[in-house]
Design a protein around this motif. Structure first.
Motif, PDB file in Angstrom:
ATOM      1  N   ALA A  40      34.230  49.557  62.167  1.00 55.77           N
ATOM      2  CA  ALA A  40      34.359  50.974  62.537  1.00 55.77           C
ATOM      3  C   ALA A  40      33.268  51.345  63.533  1.00 55.77           C
ATOM      4  O   ALA A  40      32.102  51.032  63.345  1.00 55.77           O
ATOM      5  CB  ALA A  40      34.262  51.854  61.297  1.00 55.77           C
ATOM      6  N   TYR A  63      26.472  54.637  74.389  1.00 57.31           N
ATOM      7  CA  TYR A  63      27.198  53.779  73.452  1.00 57.31           C
ATOM      8  C   TYR A  63      26.310  52.596  73.049  1.00 57.31           C
ATOM      9  O   TYR A  63      26.133  52.304  71.865  1.00 57.31           O
ATOM     10  CB  TYR A  63      28.505  53.290  74.097  1.00 57.31           C
ATOM     11  N   SER A 104      28.672  44.235  66.555  1.00 60.12           N
ATOM     12  CA  SER A 104      27.960  44.920  67.621  1.00 60.12           C
ATOM     13  C   SER A 104      28.402  44.401  68.991  1.00 60.12           C
ATOM     14  O   SER A 104      29.444  43.750  69.103  1.00 60.12           O
ATOM     15  CB  SER A 104      26.442  44.787  67.406  1.00 60.12           C
ATOM     16  N   LYS A 129      24.708  51.789  69.310  1.00 58.90           N
ATOM     17  CA  LYS A 129      25.015  50.526  68.635  1.00 58.90           C
ATOM     18  C   LYS A 129      23.720  49.759  68.325  1.00 58.90           C
ATOM     19  O   LYS A 129      23.605  49.116  67.281  1.00 58.90           O
ATOM     20  CB  LYS A 129      25.943  49.661  69.508  1.00 58.90           C
ATOM     21  N   LEU A 140      38.038  57.538  54.095  1.00 57.63           N
ATOM     22  CA  LEU A 140      36.586  57.403  53.990  1.00 57.63           C
ATOM     23  C   LEU A 140      35.953  57.383  55.377  1.00 57.63           C
ATOM     24  O   LEU A 140      36.175  56.465  56.167  1.00 57.63           O
ATOM     25  CB  LEU A 140      36.230  56.107  53.240  1.00 57.63           C
ATOM     26  N   VAL A 166      28.589  57.901  64.114  1.00 54.10           N
ATOM     27  CA  VAL A 166      29.405  56.745  63.694  1.00 54.10           C
ATOM     28  C   VAL A 166      28.628  55.440  63.893  1.00 54.10           C
ATOM     29  O   VAL A 166      28.515  54.622  62.969  1.00 54.10           O
ATOM     30  CB  VAL A 166      30.744  56.687  64.476  1.00 54.10           C
ATOM     31  N   PRO A 173      36.158  42.190  74.262  1.00 55.61           N
ATOM     32  CA  PRO A 173      37.120  41.481  73.404  1.00 55.61           C
ATOM     33  C   PRO A 173      38.568  41.646  73.883  1.00 55.61           C
ATOM     34  O   PRO A 173      38.935  42.692  74.396  1.00 55.61           O
ATOM     35  CB  PRO A 173      36.931  42.163  72.044  1.00 55.61           C
ATOM     36  N   ASP A 210      42.020  49.019  61.291  1.00 62.76           N
ATOM     37  CA  ASP A 210      43.189  49.307  62.145  1.00 62.76           C
ATOM     38  C   ASP A 210      42.883  49.139  63.624  1.00 62.76           C
ATOM     39  O   ASP A 210      43.763  49.271  64.467  1.00 62.76           O
ATOM     40  CB  ASP A 210      43.658  50.762  61.940  1.00 62.76           C
ATOM     41  N   GLY A 211      41.622  48.873  63.953  1.00 58.92           N
ATOM     42  CA  GLY A 211      41.221  48.819  65.359  1.00 58.92           C
ATOM     43  C   GLY A 211      41.580  47.492  66.018  1.00 58.92           C
ATOM     44  O   GLY A 211      42.150  46.587  65.401  1.00 58.92           O
TER      45      GLY A 211
HETATM   46  N1  LIG Z   1      36.412  47.298  72.283  1.00 66.28           N
HETATM   47  C1  LIG Z   1      35.410  46.756  72.970  1.00 66.28           C
HETATM   48  O1  LIG Z   1      35.480  46.618  74.209  1.00 66.28           O
HETATM   49  C2  LIG Z   1      34.182  46.241  72.252  1.00 66.28           C
HETATM   50  C3  LIG Z   1      33.241  45.491  72.966  1.00 66.28           C
HETATM   51  C4  LIG Z   1      32.119  44.972  72.288  1.00 66.28           C
HETATM   52  C5  LIG Z   1      31.927  45.260  70.954  1.00 66.28           C
HETATM   53  N2  LIG Z   1      32.849  46.038  70.297  1.00 66.28           N
HETATM   54  C6  LIG Z   1      32.575  46.362  68.891  1.00 66.28           C
HETATM   55  O2  LIG Z   1      33.593  45.772  68.093  1.00 66.28           O
HETATM   56  C7  LIG Z   1      33.827  46.597  66.946  1.00 66.28           C
HETATM   57  C8  LIG Z   1      35.309  46.908  66.841  1.00 66.28           C
HETATM   58  O3  LIG Z   1      35.717  47.556  68.035  1.00 66.28           O
HETATM   59  P1  LIG Z   1      37.253  47.906  68.313  1.00 66.28           P
HETATM   60  O4  LIG Z   1      37.454  47.872  69.792  1.00 66.28           O
HETATM   61  O5  LIG Z   1      38.126  47.128  67.394  1.00 66.28           O
HETATM   62  O6  LIG Z   1      37.258  49.437  67.872  1.00 66.28           O
HETATM   63  P2  LIG Z   1      38.494  50.443  67.826  1.00 66.28           P
HETATM   64  O7  LIG Z   1      39.762  49.773  68.230  1.00 66.28           O
HETATM   65  O8  LIG Z   1      38.053  51.664  68.557  1.00 66.28           O
HETATM   66  O9  LIG Z   1      38.598  50.749  66.273  1.00 66.28           O
HETATM   67  C9  LIG Z   1      37.563  51.414  65.613  1.00 66.28           C
HETATM   68  C10 LIG Z   1      38.019  51.695  64.216  1.00 66.28           C
HETATM   69  O10 LIG Z   1      36.991  52.456  63.585  1.00 66.28           O
HETATM   70  C11 LIG Z   1      37.591  53.545  62.896  1.00 66.28           C
HETATM   71  N3  LIG Z   1      36.608  54.606  62.788  1.00 66.28           N
HETATM   72  C12 LIG Z   1      36.070  55.347  63.795  1.00 66.28           C
HETATM   73  N4  LIG Z   1      35.210  56.257  63.288  1.00 66.28           N
HETATM   74  C13 LIG Z   1      35.189  56.074  61.937  1.00 66.28           C
HETATM   75  C14 LIG Z   1      34.499  56.684  60.868  1.00 66.28           C
HETATM   76  N5  LIG Z   1      33.640  57.694  61.083  1.00 66.28           N
HETATM   77  N6  LIG Z   1      34.721  56.241  59.607  1.00 66.28           N
HETATM   78  C15 LIG Z   1      35.598  55.249  59.369  1.00 66.28           C
HETATM   79  N7  LIG Z   1      36.287  54.621  60.348  1.00 66.28           N
HETATM   80  C16 LIG Z   1      36.081  55.030  61.613  1.00 66.28           C
HETATM   81  C17 LIG Z   1      38.790  53.902  63.749  1.00 66.28           C
HETATM   82  O11 LIG Z   1      39.712  54.659  63.001  1.00 66.28           O
HETATM   83  P3  LIG Z   1      40.846  55.530  63.769  1.00 66.28           P
HETATM   84  O12 LIG Z   1      41.711  54.529  64.483  1.00 66.28           O
HETATM   85  O13 LIG Z   1      41.530  56.259  62.683  1.00 66.28           O
HETATM   86  O14 LIG Z   1      40.092  56.414  64.720  1.00 66.28           O
HETATM   87  C18 LIG Z   1      39.304  52.514  64.118  1.00 66.28           C
HETATM   88  O15 LIG Z   1      40.087  51.978  63.062  1.00 66.28           O
HETATM   89  C19 LIG Z   1      32.940  47.830  67.116  1.00 66.28           C
HETATM   90  O16 LIG Z   1      31.750  47.633  66.413  1.00 66.28           O
HETATM   91  C20 LIG Z   1      32.634  47.841  68.600  1.00 66.28           C
HETATM   92  O17 LIG Z   1      31.412  48.496  68.876  1.00 66.28           O
HETATM   93  C21 LIG Z   1      33.981  46.506  70.892  1.00 66.28           C
END
Ligand SMILES: NC(=O)c1ccc[n+]([C@@H]2O[C@H](COP(=O)([O-])OP(=O)(O)OC[C@H]3O[C@@H](n4cnc5c(N)ncnc54)[C@H](OP(=O)(O)O)[C@@H]3O)[C@@H](O)[C@H]2O)c1
Length: 304
Positions: free
Chosen positions: A62, A138, A107, A142, A36, A84, A164, A11-12
């Protein structure tokens, strides 16, 4: 591709674009956080035991992604950020190993310091720190997650992404849409011209996830623009293309910004190099301007 993929964090921001774009080619099972929690080892094992015949691969999007909030837990291995990003990743690595499933773990470039002593752009095999003080909390959590995935399951790949962005997502603003939103509200602050970044257009990352799933490759992959930019150049180009606003931006210095005590740390000279990724997957990764052009055309015409 035959069979389904089990997706965590679907959902993220990033995961939901992958499932939107590739749901026809790759049917998915997408348990919600409430269903889960990946930090719960027993629950993860039980889930895999119950559904093991229904999927062949797992993607883990996640994560705990709020970098500034994460900093408040610095050093706390019992905190939610560590649980997490490090323990959750390990739990999925162990379950995929035990049930013989392929794993893609997502990552970030924040595992690197981005300092003058060790600047990016970092290639896929760049040296990793073993000192948590070198990076944000953070980033450290990671990095621990990555290391555990690699130690536990050899049938896994790590895909690092960086700042992203995508044209549409109701859940939260991303790096590019935040620039536009602040500009529209007349609140856009000066953007740094002395920070180096390689933003990731999420559509391009989704393509890489799909290619990796098809070929079940293991190793480390980087998906980001193939050239470096700065927040000042990136934001300036987005405003010009999406709003027709040229020269609308004030220039700032990250070096100066970080001198003020209490400012949240960030890699300044970061970025992900991706020659190995492009070569191994037989693809060309877009320049940041090419990716922004696609982003802006989707903003105007709606995402494909
Ligand atoms: N966003 C950035 O700027 C960025 C940059 C570089 C890398 N990344 C990496 O890209 C990946 C995706 O990031 P994103 O921005 O799409 O993340 P996001 O929008 O914050 O979504 C994270 C998802 O993980 C779920 N989640 C959190 N804790 C959990 C748990 N304990 N068990 C199961 N699900 C859990 C959340 O559920 P809920 O919505 O219900 O909380 C949400 O669906 C991650 O690995 C992140 O480290 C992100």
């Amino acid at each position: 591709m035959n069979g389904k993929i089990l997706v965590f964090g679907a959902d993220g921001l990033v995961g939901s674009r992958f499932t939107d774009l590739y749901h026809k080619e790759t049917p998915t099972i997408t348990p919600k956080f409430e269903e889960l929690d990946i930090t719960n080892k027993k629950a993860v094992e039980l889930y895999f035991e119950t559904y093991k015949d229904e999927f062949h691969s797992v993607i883990n999007f996640a994560a705990y992604t709020d970098v500034d909030a994460a900093e408040k837990e610095k050093g706390n291995e019992k905190g939610v950020v560590y649980l997490v990003n490090a323990v959750g990743a390990q739990n999925l690595a162990e379950a995929t190993k035990a049930f013989d499933k392929y794993l893609i773990h997502i990552s970030t470039d924040f595992i690197f310091s981005g300092t003058e002593g060790y600047p990016g752009p970092y290639p896929e095999d760049a040296k990793l720190t073993d000192n948590p003080e070198d990076v944000t909390w953070y980033g450290w959590t990671k990095l621990v997650g990555e290391k555990r995935v690699r130690q536990v399951n050899k049938n896994a790949s790590i895909v690092r992404i960086s700042y992203p962005y995508r044209a549409q997502f109701a859940g939260k603003l991303d790096y590019a849409r935040k620039i536009l939103s602040l500009y529209d509200e007349g609140k856009l602050y000066p953007m740094f011209s002395d920070q180096k970044i390689t933003p990731t257009f999420i559509d391009e990352a989704a393509k890489v996830f799909y290619l990796l799933l098809e070929e079940k490759k293991s190793g480390i992959y980087h998906v980001a623009s193939c050239d470096l930019t700065t927040p000042f150049s990136f934001a300036g180009y987005i405003l010009e293309k999406a709003r027709g606003a040229k020269g609308a931006l004030k220039e700032g210095s990250m070096k100066e910004f970080l001198k003020v005590p209490g400012r949240p740390p960030r890699p300044r000279l970061g970025g992900l190099a991706n020659e190995k990724t492009a070569k191994e997957l037989g693809m060309t990764l877009m320049t940041w301007r090419e990716a922004v052009d696609q982003f802006v055309s989707q903003l105007k015409e709606g995402p494909v």
